[in-house]
Design a protein around this motif. Structure first.
Motif, PDB file in Angstrom:
ATOM      1  N   PHE A 152       0.825  -1.218   0.000  1.00 35.02           N
ATOM      2  CA  PHE A 152       0.000   0.000   0.000  1.00 35.02           C
ATOM      3  C   PHE A 152       0.863   1.274   0.000  1.00 35.02           C
ATOM      4  O   PHE A 152       0.480   2.267  -0.625  1.00 35.02           O
ATOM      5  N   ALA A 153       1.962   1.265   0.737  1.00 32.95           N
ATOM      6  CA  ALA A 153       2.742   2.507   0.839  1.00 32.95           C
ATOM      7  C   ALA A 153       3.571   2.740  -0.430  1.00 32.95           C
ATOM      8  O   ALA A 153       3.609   3.850  -0.950  1.00 32.95           O
ATOM      9  N   PHE A 154       4.238   1.676  -0.949  1.00 34.96           N
ATOM     10  CA  PHE A 154       4.946   1.861  -2.224  1.00 34.96           C
ATOM     11  C   PHE A 154       3.941   2.160  -3.347  1.00 34.96           C
ATOM     12  O   PHE A 154       4.245   2.875  -4.292  1.00 34.96           O
ATOM     13  N   GLY A 155       2.732   1.596  -3.214  1.00 36.12           N
ATOM     14  CA  GLY A 155       1.707   1.783  -4.248  1.00 36.12           C
ATOM     15  C   GLY A 155       0.974   3.115  -4.144  1.00 36.12           C
ATOM     16  O   GLY A 155       0.251   3.495  -5.071  1.00 36.12           O
ATOM     17  N   ASN A 156       1.107   3.824  -3.028  1.00 35.75           N
ATOM     18  CA  ASN A 156       0.414   5.105  -2.829  1.00 35.75           C
ATOM     19  C   ASN A 156       1.369   6.096  -2.164  1.00 35.75           C
ATOM     20  O   ASN A 156       1.131   6.566  -1.048  1.00 35.75           O
ATOM     21  N   ILE A 157       2.438   6.374  -2.880  1.00 35.12           N
ATOM     22  CA  ILE A 157       3.488   7.223  -2.298  1.00 35.12           C
ATOM     23  C   ILE A 157       2.966   8.646  -2.060  1.00 35.12           C
ATOM     24  O   ILE A 157       3.482   9.361  -1.202  1.00 35.12           O
ATOM     25  N   ASP A 158       1.892   9.015  -2.770  1.00 40.41           N
ATOM     26  CA  ASP A 158       1.288  10.334  -2.530  1.00 40.41           C
ATOM     27  C   ASP A 158       0.535  10.391  -1.207  1.00 40.41           C
ATOM     28  O   ASP A 158       0.171  11.464  -0.743  1.00 40.41           O
ATOM     29  N   LYS A 159       0.309   9.208  -0.592  1.00 37.11           N
ATOM     30  CA  LYS A 159      -0.486   9.175   0.645  1.00 37.11           C
ATOM     31  C   LYS A 159       0.370   8.957   1.907  1.00 37.11           C
ATOM     32  O   LYS A 159      -0.050   9.299   3.000  1.00 37.11           O
ATOM     33  N   PHE A 160       1.511   8.295   1.752  1.00 37.94           N
ATOM     34  CA  PHE A 160       2.342   7.949   2.921  1.00 37.94           C
ATOM     35  C   PHE A 160       3.780   8.388   2.680  1.00 37.94           C
ATOM     36  O   PHE A 160       4.294   8.235   1.573  1.00 37.94           O
ATOM     37  N   ALA A 161       4.421   8.882   3.726  1.00 37.46           N
ATOM     38  CA  ALA A 161       5.831   9.261   3.590  1.00 37.46           C
ATOM     39  C   ALA A 161       6.748   8.376   4.438  1.00 37.46           C
ATOM     40  O   ALA A 161       7.962   8.454   4.324  1.00 37.46           O
TER      41      ALA A 161
ATOM     42  N   LYS B 285       6.826  -5.274  -9.223  1.00 35.87           N
ATOM     43  CA  LYS B 285       5.396  -4.926  -9.215  1.00 35.87           C
ATOM     44  C   LYS B 285       5.108  -3.887  -8.129  1.00 35.87           C
ATOM     45  O   LYS B 285       4.242  -3.028  -8.285  1.00 35.87           O
ATOM     46  N   LEU B 286       5.860  -3.990  -7.021  1.00 30.77           N
ATOM     47  CA  LEU B 286       5.740  -2.992  -5.944  1.00 30.77           C
ATOM     48  C   LEU B 286       6.139  -1.617  -6.451  1.00 30.77           C
ATOM     49  O   LEU B 286       5.487  -0.624  -6.169  1.00 30.77           O
ATOM     50  N   LEU B 287       7.244  -1.610  -7.166  1.00 32.39           N
ATOM     51  CA  LEU B 287       7.874  -0.347  -7.576  1.00 32.39           C
ATOM     52  C   LEU B 287       8.365  -0.452  -9.007  1.00 32.39           C
ATOM     53  O   LEU B 287       9.568  -0.599  -9.253  1.00 32.39           O
ATOM     54  N   PRO B 288       7.425  -0.386  -9.984  1.00 25.95           N
ATOM     55  CA  PRO B 288       7.878  -0.473 -11.382  1.00 25.95           C
ATOM     56  C   PRO B 288       8.839   0.670 -11.725  1.00 25.95           C
ATOM     57  O   PRO B 288       9.740   0.491 -12.537  1.00 25.95           O
ATOM     58  N   ASN B 289       8.656   1.832 -11.091  1.00 27.56           N
ATOM     59  CA  ASN B 289       9.601   2.940 -11.266  1.00 27.56           C
ATOM     60  C   ASN B 289      10.293   3.171  -9.928  1.00 27.56           C
ATOM     61  O   ASN B 289       9.832   3.967  -9.106  1.00 27.56           O
TER      62      ASN B 289
ATOM     63  N   LEU C 190      12.204   7.370  -3.807  1.00 28.64           N
ATOM     64  CA  LEU C 190      13.020   8.441  -3.215  1.00 28.64           C
ATOM     65  C   LEU C 190      12.143   9.458  -2.501  1.00 28.64           C
ATOM     66  O   LEU C 190      12.606  10.195  -1.628  1.00 28.64           O
ATOM     67  N   LYS C 191      10.855   9.497  -2.862  1.00 31.11           N
ATOM     68  CA  LYS C 191       9.940  10.459  -2.230  1.00 31.11           C
ATOM     69  C   LYS C 191       9.578  10.061  -0.803  1.00 31.11           C
ATOM     70  O   LYS C 191       9.069  10.885  -0.038  1.00 31.11           O
ATOM     71  N   LEU C 192       9.800   8.799  -0.459  1.00 33.89           N
ATOM     72  CA  LEU C 192       9.514   8.380   0.923  1.00 33.89           C
ATOM     73  C   LEU C 192      10.594   8.928   1.841  1.00 33.89           C
ATOM     74  O   LEU C 192      11.781   8.922   1.501  1.00 33.89           O
ATOM     75  N   LYS C 193      10.172   9.398   3.007  1.00 35.98           N
ATOM     76  CA  LYS C 193      11.157   9.910   3.963  1.00 35.98           C
ATOM     77  C   LYS C 193      11.898   8.752   4.629  1.00 35.98           C
ATOM     78  O   LYS C 193      13.080   8.853   4.933  1.00 35.98           O
ATOM     79  N   LEU C 194      11.178   7.657   4.863  1.00 32.03           N
ATOM     80  CA  LEU C 194      11.806   6.513   5.538  1.00 32.03           C
ATOM     81  C   LEU C 194      11.233   5.207   5.002  1.00 32.03           C
ATOM     82  O   LEU C 194      10.016   5.014   4.978  1.00 32.03           O
ATOM     83  N   ILE C 195      12.129   4.332   4.567  1.00 30.24           N
ATOM     84  CA  ILE C 195      11.758   2.950   4.236  1.00 30.24           C
ATOM     85  C   ILE C 195      12.491   2.082   5.253  1.00 30.24           C
ATOM     86  O   ILE C 195      13.728   2.037   5.258  1.00 30.24           O
ATOM     87  N   PHE C 196      11.729   1.445   6.126  1.00 31.83           N
ATOM     88  CA  PHE C 196      12.312   0.614   7.187  1.00 31.83           C
ATOM     89  C   PHE C 196      11.795  -0.802   6.968  1.00 31.83           C
ATOM     90  O   PHE C 196      10.607  -1.067   7.117  1.00 31.83           O
ATOM     91  N   ILE C 197      12.687  -1.702   6.555  1.00 27.78           N
ATOM     92  CA  ILE C 197      12.309  -3.095   6.325  1.00 27.78           C
ATOM     93  C   ILE C 197      13.077  -3.925   7.345  1.00 27.78           C
ATOM     94  O   ILE C 197      14.305  -3.796   7.444  1.00 27.78           O
ATOM     95  N   SER C 198      12.369  -4.729   8.128  1.00 26.95           N
ATOM     96  CA  SER C 198      13.050  -5.465   9.183  1.00 26.95           C
ATOM     97  C   SER C 198      12.644  -6.927   9.156  1.00 26.95           C
ATOM     98  O   SER C 198      11.570  -7.280   8.647  1.00 26.95           O
TER      99      SER C 198
ATOM    100  N   TYR D  94      16.391  -5.162  -4.190  1.00 27.52           N
ATOM    101  CA  TYR D  94      15.916  -4.352  -5.326  1.00 27.52           C
ATOM    102  C   TYR D  94      16.147  -2.866  -5.069  1.00 27.52           C
ATOM    103  O   TYR D  94      16.594  -2.127  -5.954  1.00 27.52           O
ATOM    104  N   LEU D  95      15.869  -2.438  -3.850  1.00 25.27           N
ATOM    105  CA  LEU D  95      16.088  -1.033  -3.501  1.00 25.27           C
ATOM    106  C   LEU D  95      17.579  -0.696  -3.588  1.00 25.27           C
ATOM    107  O   LEU D  95      17.974   0.334  -4.122  1.00 25.27           O
ATOM    108  N   ARG D  96      18.382  -1.606  -3.066  1.00 21.70           N
ATOM    109  CA  ARG D  96      19.839  -1.396  -3.069  1.00 21.70           C
ATOM    110  C   ARG D  96      20.354  -1.307  -4.499  1.00 21.70           C
ATOM    111  O   ARG D  96      21.138  -0.420  -4.839  1.00 21.70           O
ATOM    112  N   LYS D  97      19.872  -2.234  -5.350  1.00 20.20           N
ATOM    113  CA  LYS D  97      20.297  -2.243  -6.760  1.00 20.20           C
ATOM    114  C   LYS D  97      19.919  -0.926  -7.436  1.00 20.20           C
ATOM    115  O   LYS D  97      20.636  -0.430  -8.295  1.00 20.20           O
ATOM    116  N   ASN D  98      18.805  -0.362  -7.022  1.00 24.68           N
ATOM    117  CA  ASN D  98      18.339   0.883  -7.632  1.00 24.68           C
ATOM    118  C   ASN D  98      18.746   2.124  -6.835  1.00 24.68           C
ATOM    119  O   ASN D  98      18.220   3.212  -7.069  1.00 24.68           O
TER     120      ASN D  98
END
Ligand code: FER
Length: 445
Positions: A130-139, A155-159, A164-172, A189-193
């Motif tokens: 939901f958050a990667f899919g609605n970056i305009d709604k969540f930071a 599929k989560l992040l085709p682009n 980069l617009k997210l202030k924090l991506i915390f995956i644990s 995938y994030l690291r590669k990009n």
């Protein structure tokens, strides 16, 4: 703490008049409901303690039920298809019903910079989707121990740059959690990009000991200025090296290339890692010796354990003939290393052949790579590349540590090397005489 309909909210102890708060939406797992975090995670106590220590921005936390269906209880077969699908349906419920409800009823800030989404397991998957899919709604995004409902990274992040617009991506994830791949593949995938994010690996499995800690760590970062340059240093543990034997958890590689070792040697007086430079390990009460190296360059490195001065191979690592003996090896990942990754492409074979050498008057051995389709095309003849090993290695070096087969398989699949244009033989060269090769242009086939 007050209960309102089916939602649970935590408030800062002292709410100021007319104050508006940012909001964290915190999602439960497949066996839970809106009470799961409250009953098992004690978020009110964790957050109260952090407020008292001045470590938390005041925020409102919403604990919804993420199973968006009429009967949303966690009863019966919780894995039933309609119940699992209801976790996906919740995306719409959250965006069109719940968030507007909260924003109408509670004194909350309504912009994306003041809205965070986090969850555990199924809720971690929902958070990523939901958050990667609605970056305009969540930071702010906190995905704890994400479950198989997590979409595949492309599929989560085709682009990917959108992230980069997210202030924090915390995956644990706990290091012993079988669901680790659903966290790791997003992080990879994030690291590669080149998307800065925290991949927080901690000791533990799939349980509330891990999730309470995740809330404790994640919540302190919320709704504050972030320093993305600190993200790589955040994790407690690293990823087991690809060169480890099956199921060995150590050595582990940290995102900045440091390596953590853990070796059992209760009777030893001194244990070191020899990676060119020597690192002292420290003994704990259970007889394990642990330590972390400086950052290692992205590459394949031989190493040894020095146990009371004796150089031995690490039983947790694959061994490679190098340094004139069987040594341990560790492959430190680096950007652009996927030219030797095992991919879904046609694969050739490494074969091991013996040939009689009149020069040495002995049977000698070669490793030989034949391209995909080799056995199907007996009429074809091939040119040959003879490739020679280094002083500490033998004829297995290019096949084992050199990954000749994967390099050639990938190049052939990309059309950068011709299937019938390369042929490899790892030879023992010390006699200065090449072995007669099997099926080459000059051979008798
Ligand atoms: C699965 C394994 C685990 C799955 C979901 C989970 C939908 C979720 C676990 C949890 O939320 O704790 O195969 O499929």
């Amino acid at each position: 703490m007050e209960q309102q309909e089916k939602l649970w909210f935590t408030h800062p102890r002292v709410s100021k008049k007319n104050e508006k708060y940012p909001v964290l939406y915190l999602l439960h797992g497949i066996g839970g409901d809106e009470k799961e975090w409250f009953n098992q995670g004690k978020p009110n106590i964790i957050l109260d303690n952090l407020y008292a220590q001045g470590k938390l921005q005041p925020m409102i936390v919403v604990l919804p039920n993420g199973r968006a269906m009429k009967d949303d209880r966690a009863t019966g077969n919780i894995m039933a298809q309609d119940k699992v699908e209801a976790f996906a349906t919740f995306e719409k419920d959250l965006l069109t019903d719940l968030i507007p409800f909260v924003e109408k009823k509670y004194p909350v800030k309504k912009d994306r910079d003041n809205r965070a989404l986090a969850g555990l397991s199924m809720g971690g998957g929902q958070t990523q989707n939901f958050a990667f899919g609605n970056i305009d709604k969540f930071a702010w995004l906190g995905a704890f121990s994400s479950a198989p409902n997590t979409k595949e990274p492309n599929k989560l992040l085709p682009n990917p740059q959108d992230a980069l617009k997210l202030k924090l991506i915390f995956i644990s994830c706990g290091d012993a959690d079988g669901l680790m791949p659903f966290s790791k593949r997003t992080s990879d995938y994030l690291r590669k990009n080149k998307i800065p994010h925290i991949f927080y690996i901690e000791p533990g499995g799939h349980d509330f000991k891990v999730w309470k800690n995740d809330l404790y760590i994640f919540s302190q970062l919320l709704f504050k200025p972030v320093d993305k340059t600190k993200f790589e240093g955040f994790t407690v543990l690293g990823t087991p090296a690809a060169t480890n034997i099956r199921n060995a958890r150590y050595p582990q590689i940290l995102p900045d290339g440091r390596v953590m070792f853990k070796v059992k040697a209760p009777e030893a007086q001194k244990v070191q890692i020899d990676l060119g430079k020597k690192y002292d390990l420290k003994k704990d009460a259970d007889g394990f010796w642990t330590g972390t190296t400086d950052p290692q360059s992205g590459s394949f490195h031989y190493y040894s354990l020095l146990i009371d001065g004796v150089a031995v191979a690490d039983p947790s690592s694959e061994t490679f003939y190098g340094m004139g003996r069987y040594a341990s090896g560790i492959d430190i990942p680096f950007e652009g290393d996927d030219f030797y990754a095992l991919k879904d492409v046609p694969h050739g074979d490494i074969r091991i052949k013996n040939f009689y050498s009149k020069v040495t008057n002995s049977w000698r051995r070669i490793f030989i790579y034949t391209p995909p389709g080799y056995d199907q095309n007996p009429a074809e003849s091939y040119p040959a590349l003879y490739i020679l090993h280094g002083g500490g290695e033998d004829e297995s070096g290019w096949a084992n540590q050199g990954k000749t087969n994967l390099i050639l398989d990938n190049l052939i699949a990309e059309g950068k090397a011709k299937k019938n244009g390369h042929h490899y033989a790892g030879c023992e060269y010390r006699t200065g005489r090449n072995p007669k090769l099997w099926r080459t242009q000059s051979s008798d086939v």
